[in-house]
Design a protein around this motif. Structure first.
Motif, mmCIF file in Angstrom:
data_model
loop_
_atom_site.group_PDB
_atom_site.id
_atom_site.type_symbol
_atom_site.label_atom_id
_atom_site.label_comp_id
_atom_site.label_asym_id
_atom_site.label_seq_id
_atom_site.Cartn_x
_atom_site.Cartn_y
_atom_site.Cartn_z
ATOM 1 N N GLY A 1 45.687 45.287 24.863
ATOM 2 C CA GLY A 1 44.667 46.243 24.341
ATOM 3 C C GLY A 1 43.511 46.487 25.546
ATOM 4 N N HIS A 2 43.494 45.432 26.589
ATOM 5 C CA HIS A 2 42.519 45.887 27.578
ATOM 6 C C HIS A 2 42.921 44.774 29.039
ATOM 7 N N THR A 3 42.988 45.466 29.925
ATOM 8 C CA THR A 3 43.314 44.691 31.076
ATOM 9 C C THR A 3 42.738 45.241 32.228
ATOM 10 N N HIS A 4 43.023 44.718 33.439
ATOM 11 C CA HIS A 4 42.382 45.413 34.739
ATOM 12 C C HIS A 4 43.730 45.076 35.780
ATOM 13 N N ILE A 5 44.538 45.841 35.876
ATOM 14 C CA ILE A 5 45.581 45.848 36.880
ATOM 15 C C ILE A 5 45.065 45.631 38.293
ATOM 16 N N TYR A 6 44.037 46.017 38.531
ATOM 17 C CA TYR A 6 43.339 46.066 39.935
ATOM 18 C C TYR A 6 43.031 44.334 40.445
ATOM 19 N N SER A 7 43.109 43.846 39.317
ATOM 20 C CA SER A 7 42.819 42.214 39.622
ATOM 21 C C SER A 7 43.691 41.615 40.304
ATOM 22 N N ALA A 8 45.090 42.224 40.497
ATOM 23 C CA ALA A 8 46.217 41.418 40.718
ATOM 24 C C ALA A 8 46.141 40.747 42.099
ATOM 25 N N PHE A 9 45.459 41.376 43.098
ATOM 26 C CA PHE A 9 45.369 40.714 44.388
ATOM 27 C C PHE A 9 44.107 39.550 44.569
ATOM 28 N N ALA A 10 43.598 39.305 43.394
ATOM 29 C CA ALA A 10 42.468 38.094 43.414
ATOM 30 C C ALA A 10 43.323 36.941 43.169
ATOM 31 N N LYS A 11 44.664 36.777 42.873
ATOM 32 C CA LYS A 11 45.266 35.574 42.770
ATOM 33 C C LYS A 11 45.404 34.834 44.149
ATOM 34 N N GLY A 12 44.735 33.537 44.159
ATOM 35 C CA GLY A 12 44.731 33.035 45.432
ATOM 36 C C GLY A 12 43.941 33.033 46.608
ATOM 37 N N TRP A 13 42.849 34.122 46.455
ATOM 38 C CA TRP A 13 41.901 34.658 47.212
ATOM 39 C C TRP A 13 40.936 33.544 47.191
ATOM 40 N N ILE A 14 40.393 33.330 48.259
ATOM 41 C CA ILE A 14 39.176 32.279 48.659
ATOM 42 C C ILE A 14 38.300 32.870 49.242
ATOM 43 N N THR A 15 36.950 33.188 48.456
ATOM 44 C CA THR A 15 35.744 34.058 48.910
ATOM 45 C C THR A 15 34.567 32.957 48.476
ATOM 46 N N PRO A 16 33.603 33.286 49.392
ATOM 47 C CA PRO A 16 32.191 32.428 48.809
ATOM 48 C C PRO A 16 31.857 32.891 47.290
ATOM 49 N N PHE A 17 31.385 31.938 46.738
ATOM 50 C CA PHE A 17 31.423 32.158 45.419
ATOM 51 C C PHE A 17 30.550 31.200 44.651
ATOM 52 N N ALA A 18 29.167 31.417 44.284
ATOM 53 C CA ALA A 18 28.362 30.622 43.752
ATOM 54 C C ALA A 18 27.450 31.376 42.662
ATOM 55 N N PRO A 19 27.961 31.928 41.523
ATOM 56 C CA PRO A 19 27.118 32.707 41.028
ATOM 57 C C PRO A 19 26.130 31.989 39.873
ATOM 58 N N ASN A 20 25.057 32.457 39.673
ATOM 59 C CA ASN A 20 24.009 31.913 38.826
ATOM 60 C C ASN A 20 23.821 32.928 37.602
ATOM 61 N N SER A 21 24.646 34.025 37.430
ATOM 62 C CA SER A 21 24.527 34.838 36.411
ATOM 63 C C SER A 21 25.754 35.846 36.324
ATOM 64 N N PHE A 22 25.868 36.342 35.170
ATOM 65 C CA PHE A 22 27.334 37.157 35.046
ATOM 66 C C PHE A 22 27.224 38.228 36.342
#
Length: 428
Positions: free
Chosen positions: A57-78
């Motif tokens: 019912g709701h998806t994001h195919i564009y997210s496919a290449f996020a699998k295994g991706w390592i990127t700087p990531f330290a969010p303090n909010s959505f």
């Protein structure tokens, strides 16, 4: 003419053993094996379960290449999470990466029994032609069904977003259709909403709503109103629209939605992963708001979403009977009904006239299984180790004996190269 024989059929409404199913693109006839007279091509189910394939019912195919991706990531909010991950990823996608996202996602969907997806797309490098590219890969190359839109946002060229949505939505078949996509209130100005409302006319929208409390806070701070009131002020709450998440809505907003012919797409696993809260399904149900079930692009295993819907709603209510298997069945039925309406075909049952979108699932229960308890076997047994053996869409077998009918290895190897190029483009 093709046939499944010796099948135990379950379609969320009924459970019948030892059946045959005659089909081409649609189901032609069903009945008990004693009445089977033959077919040109026969698949012996040997007592396996036959079910309709799933609608997501709701998806994001564009997210496919996020699998295994390592990127700087330290969010303090959505919003910081979006900026540090998803908005970084989507702005690096071009038509080639969109195409391969569709190919690999299509194959993964098939392995998980999903043959119809409602997708919410974003790509910064190529907006124009992106939805047609998704349609080509997912629908034409892989052979699944898709309902697509581009998530219009002030992050992108808003005129191109509008044009892409409207152009694609002008064409539809029983395999693909379009909605008008919008990211969320927090990424769209009043000027953009006015342009969208004017240009899109009566097209249904597909938008994230109050996924985090920040969407409401932003709306109140900048516009002096809440998200649902803001969308309604621009006449965007149109029939057949999908509002995804809707976690941080108050009772007044839900009451407002109850008067609209819209659907809310729930995505409980993603909500837990992002730490944004959980939807008030019980209140939505009380107000007779139609709910769909999606996964927000978090993987391809839809049965995980089915399980997590029930478990999270029990947890939210602190009550193990607040939501039950009838609610699960309702969400599945709603997914089928929505996709059937948008694609102008019949999905979700093993009956004459319905599309031949079904799967076989080997399942040997160690407790009695019958029409009264089949839903319990599905939820607590089949979903627990879900793995279809064969999958058909539009009468064409896509997975046979657990093996894809496409050159899976070559496509995956090329996808790896494209994913690496995407990662390099967006690295900083």
């Amino acid at each position: 003419m093709k046939a499944l024989i010796n099948a135990n059929v379950f379609d969320f409404e009924s459970y019948v053993e030892n059946q045959y199913i005659l089909f081409e693109k649609e189901i032609i006839e069903t009945g008990p094996m004693k009445d089977f007279v033959g077919a040109d091509k026969v698949y012996d189910c040997q007592g396996s379960l036959v079910m309709p394939t799933f609608v997501l019912g709701h998806t994001h195919i564009y997210s496919a290449f996020a699998k295994g991706w390592i990127t700087p990531f330290a969010p303090n909010s959505f919003k910081a999470l979006l900026e540090q991950m998803w908005w970084k990823l989507d702005r690096g996608l071009n038509l080639e990466s969109i195409y391969y996202s569709g190919l690999v996602s299509g194959m993964e969907f098939i392995k998980n029994g999903v043959t119809t997806v409602i997708d919410h797309h974003a790509s910064g490098l190529d907006i124009r032609g992106s939805l047609n590219t998704l349609k080509q890969s997912l629908c034409e190359e892989i052979g699944l069904r898709g309902i697509f839109c581009f998530e219009s946002s002030d992050r992108f060229n808003i005129e191109e977003c509008i044009e892409e949505n409207i152009t694609f939505a002008n064409y539809s078949t029983d395999q693909y259709a379009g909605l008008f996509g919008m990211h969320a209130s927090l990424s769209l100005s009043d000027a953009s909403l006015k342009k969208i409302a004017t240009a899109s006319k009566d097209l249904p929208i597909h938008i994230h709503v109050a996924e985090s409390i920040e969407d409401q806070q932003d709306c109140l701070a900048l516009y002096g109103t809440r998200v649902i009131e803001r969308l309604d002020a621009f006449d965007l709450l149109r029939p057949n629209s999908i509002l995804s998440h809707c976690i941080h809505l108050d009772e007044k907003e839900l009451e407002q939605l109850s008067k609209k012919d819209i659907a809310i797409a729930l995505n409980p696993t993603s909500n837990m992963n992002n730490g944004v809260g959980l939807p008030n399904y019980e209140q939505m149900k009380e107000k007779n708001i139609v709910s769909l079930l999606g996964n927000d692009g978090l993987g391809y295993n839809f049965t995980r979403e089915i399980n997590n819907f029930l478990f999270t709603m029990h947890h939210k209510a602190l009550n193990p009977t607040a939501v039950d298997l009838n609610d699960v069945k309702t969400l599945m039925t709603n997914n089928y009904a929505y996709a059937s309406q948008m694609l102008n075909c019949s999905l979700g049952k093993i009956e004459k006239g319905y599309k031949a979108d079904f799967m076989t699932i080997p399942y040997t229960p160690f407790t009695p299984m019958n029409a009264n308890n089949a839903m319990g076997h599905f939820f607590y047994g089949i979903c627990d180790h879900f793995r279809p053996e064969n999958v058909w869409c539009n009468g064409v077998i896509k997975l046979e004996g657990y093996e894809m009918k496409l050159k899976e290895e070559a496509i995956y190897l090329q996808a790896q190269k494209i994913a690496k190029a995407v990662w390099e483009r967006i690295a900083y």
